[in-house]
Scaffold this motif. Sequence first.
Motif, PDB file in Angstrom:
ATOM      1  N   VAL A 141      36.113  30.610  48.586  1.00  0.00           N
ATOM      2  CA  VAL A 141      34.738  31.119  48.621  1.00  0.00           C
ATOM      3  C   VAL A 141      34.664  32.427  47.845  1.00  0.00           C
ATOM      4  N   GLY A 142      35.667  33.290  48.070  1.00  0.00           N
ATOM      5  CA  GLY A 142      35.667  34.607  47.448  1.00  0.00           C
ATOM      6  C   GLY A 142      35.712  34.548  45.931  1.00  0.00           C
ATOM      7  N   GLN A 144      34.504  32.536  43.934  1.00  0.00           N
ATOM      8  CA  GLN A 144      33.244  32.138  43.302  1.00  0.00           C
ATOM      9  C   GLN A 144      32.420  33.333  42.858  1.00  0.00           C
ATOM     10  N   GLY A 145      32.651  34.482  43.510  1.00  0.00           N
ATOM     11  CA  GLY A 145      31.841  35.643  43.182  1.00  0.00           C
ATOM     12  C   GLY A 145      32.466  36.529  42.127  1.00  0.00           C
ATOM     13  N   ILE A 146      33.669  36.168  41.660  1.00  0.00           N
ATOM     14  CA  ILE A 146      34.377  37.054  40.735  1.00  0.00           C
ATOM     15  C   ILE A 146      34.313  36.494  39.329  1.00  0.00           C
ATOM     16  N   PRO A 147      33.636  37.193  38.414  1.00  0.00           N
ATOM     17  CA  PRO A 147      33.640  36.710  37.035  1.00  0.00           C
ATOM     18  C   PRO A 147      35.026  36.881  36.420  1.00  0.00           C
ATOM     19  N   PHE A 149      36.115  38.072  33.648  1.00  0.00           N
ATOM     20  CA  PHE A 149      36.548  39.328  33.025  1.00  0.00           C
ATOM     21  C   PHE A 149      36.942  40.355  34.067  1.00  0.00           C
ATOM     22  N   VAL A 150      36.330  40.279  35.268  1.00  0.00           N
ATOM     23  CA  VAL A 150      36.729  41.194  36.339  1.00  0.00           C
ATOM     24  C   VAL A 150      38.096  40.796  36.885  1.00  0.00           C
ATOM     25  N   LEU A 153      40.749  41.903  34.368  1.00  0.00           N
ATOM     26  CA  LEU A 153      41.049  43.341  34.423  1.00  0.00           C
ATOM     27  C   LEU A 153      41.808  43.681  35.700  1.00  0.00           C
ATOM     28  N   LEU A 154      41.428  43.012  36.802  1.00  0.00           N
ATOM     29  CA  LEU A 154      42.110  43.233  38.074  1.00  0.00           C
ATOM     30  C   LEU A 154      43.567  42.825  37.962  1.00  0.00           C
ATOM     31  N   PHE A 263      35.724  26.899  27.999  1.00  0.00           N
ATOM     32  CA  PHE A 263      35.500  27.756  26.835  1.00  0.00           C
ATOM     33  C   PHE A 263      34.934  29.122  27.239  1.00  0.00           C
ATOM     34  N   GLY A 264      33.944  29.096  28.151  1.00  0.00           N
ATOM     35  CA  GLY A 264      33.371  30.348  28.626  1.00  0.00           C
ATOM     36  C   GLY A 264      34.429  31.232  29.264  1.00  0.00           C
ATOM     37  N   VAL A 267      36.725  32.701  26.388  1.00  0.00           N
ATOM     38  CA  VAL A 267      36.153  33.836  25.652  1.00  0.00           C
ATOM     39  C   VAL A 267      36.443  35.136  26.387  1.00  0.00           C
ATOM     40  N   GLN A 268      36.173  35.121  27.701  1.00  0.00           N
ATOM     41  CA  GLN A 268      36.358  36.351  28.471  1.00  0.00           C
ATOM     42  C   GLN A 268      37.825  36.727  28.574  1.00  0.00           C
ATOM     43  N   VAL A 272      39.531  40.154  27.309  1.00  0.00           N
ATOM     44  CA  VAL A 272      40.190  41.086  28.228  1.00  0.00           C
ATOM     45  C   VAL A 272      41.623  41.356  27.778  1.00  0.00           C
TER      46      VAL A 272
ATOM     47  N   VAL B 142      27.799  30.380  26.458  1.00  0.00           N
ATOM     48  CA  VAL B 142      27.977  31.655  25.768  1.00  0.00           C
ATOM     49  C   VAL B 142      27.396  31.581  24.355  1.00  0.00           C
ATOM     50  N   ARG B 254      37.303  49.817  30.551  1.00  0.00           N
ATOM     51  CA  ARG B 254      38.595  49.195  30.244  1.00  0.00           C
ATOM     52  C   ARG B 254      39.644  50.186  29.760  1.00  0.00           C
ATOM     53  N   THR B 275      27.434  39.323  44.036  1.00  0.00           N
ATOM     54  CA  THR B 275      27.400  37.882  43.774  1.00  0.00           C
ATOM     55  C   THR B 275      27.854  37.110  45.001  1.00  0.00           C
ATOM     56  N   LEU B 276      28.960  37.587  45.593  1.00  0.00           N
ATOM     57  CA  LEU B 276      29.537  36.881  46.723  1.00  0.00           C
ATOM     58  C   LEU B 276      28.556  36.789  47.883  1.00  0.00           C
TER      59      LEU B 276
END
Lengths: 331, 297
Positions: A141-142, A144-147, A149-150, A153-154, A263-264, A267-268, A272, B142, B254, B275-276
């Motif tokens: 579930v979690g 799903q909210g994380i794009p 690129f985030v 970086l994480l 693909f999306g 790209v990210q 990154v 995109v 970044r 979002t979550l």
Amino acid sequence: MGTMFTYTIKRLGQMLIVVWAAVTLMFTLFFIIPGDPISLKSGEKSLPPEILHNITVKYGLDQPTIVQYGRFWSHLFHGDLGYSYKNEKSVNTILHDGLATSGRLLFWGALFQLIIALTVGLTSAIKRGSIGDKLGTVFSVGIQGIPVFVSGLLAQYLFGVLPFSMHWDWANFYKPWPTQWWGVIPTEGWKGLVLPALVVAVVDAAYIARMLRSSLLEVLRADYIRTAFAKGLSARRVWFHHALRNALIPVVTVYGTSLIAIFGVAVQTEKVFSLPGMGSTIADSALSQDSPVVLGLAIVVIAFGAIVNLIVDLSYALIDPRIKVDGKANH
Amino acid sequence: MSLDPALNVEGDLPQSLSYWQDVRKRFFSNKLSIVGLSMLSFLVLIAIVGPIISKWSTDGMDSHILTSPFTFGHWLGTDDLGRDIFARVTTGIRLSLTVAIVVTTISVFVGVTLGGIAGYFGGIIDTIISRFIDTWQVIPFVLIGFAIITVFGSSFWVIVAALVFTGWYSTTRLFRASVMQVKSLEYVEAARASGAKTSRIILRHIGPNAIPPIIVVLAFTIAGSILSESIYAFLGVGFREPTPSLGVMISSSRNFLTDHPFVFFIPGSILVVLTLSIVLIGDGLRDALDPKLRGLK
């Protein structure tokens, strides 16, 4: 088998039409962009009119759009994707270089994704209600909210900054990988591949695992599973031979959708981790309005998505004998 | 929380709930949707009051750059240009939500219109719309955004348009399927048999019964639009500096990941929580609105 053959031909025809329409749409979108080779080459300088005229003729921009469109297809059928407005490089070369990086990233990403999804999905279905199963639910579930690129970086922070205190061996990746794009197993620079591939994998792995879990649990309630157990078959045989096979049907569709959407993700991830793949090349070319490069690479991406779609549909008909192959079979 | 009358100790009569009462009850008895709702309420609250109570503006620069949270009067520190992160982040939530709500409203409107037409009338119109969706689907979202934003620049309405262009087909597809399902039900047939006009059937009989899926799609489209907007910003085709968008802030952070990770973690975690929380609410709504799950614990 005859029906399967006609079904395949029919789907193939539909696929070709969709690809043609999508490419035409992209052509329309990118050729109304006011970007032109002249402003990209000259910048602020003003060039003599003869040179301007030569550049315009060279790229065929003096012709009406419909002629340009015709030439574009004719070149495409000869395997020529055109030339970059910016540096005259052939789009084929740019594509070749980008594929070397992206192909490897996506190959390993998709493979990791499958392995993670199958392992997590199976274990959480077998040991449902356990702590691991609950953690899996929370995680899926979690995520799903994380794009992407985030999470990228994480990942860089967690594996590159935190444990090795400023030692960026795993996170500061790009050491050029071997250039033959078919060599999917990089002998050098493999460390740089692990983290981006995992980032690509994790996005949909959790979702596919959840899907597999619920589909397995549903299948396990079926009568034939009870019969199989009653016959005295081993649990392993029932799980893998009877249950998993049937539970995979909805999962194939989800896996296909995630491959198309990859693909999306790419790209990210490439942005990154500063990987010079197709995704980041398209992004940079779109920003500098280098239309031939964008269009050339986009065709490959679109064709890839359409082929995956076709394979998913066909394998759907192959795995599940209940699906009648009669045109109404898809979805 | 059983609805079994035998176990009902609150009153003598068995509880009788209307559909919407039951939906509300089941939504609020779901722990995850409560978590989502509280997180979202908190974020909306700080988005409303944050920029008002903060004494810093979103683009005013301070000589103290990259300071840690709670130093020099900056609650969440400053970024590389000495701009107050709290002011920027709270304004960023406002921007994300505004974009998402506008995009979702338009997408649902398009989806209801096109999907409704395709689903109700079927035939050639349905084929045309469906094939168009098939085509649109194989183009990575995109790329469509890139094309639109590079042509028309990155102003608010262009970004909204780009997000609608990438999201319209999922609402259309879903609403088409939903209408087709409802259309084949017996009461619609009964209405038609008793001589109701097409407009009446659509507005009175099919419309209300196709609403529950729209509510769920609404939640997921809002979450998706927030994500897409931040992805565009990160890739450099959405909002740009100095607009205080969460994606822009993450993108600019970044270079400071090694020494000043909070510059990344603050907008990053807010984007994720935002979002979550909406995804959780959407999940809760989906379960609560499903009549098949009615009366189950």
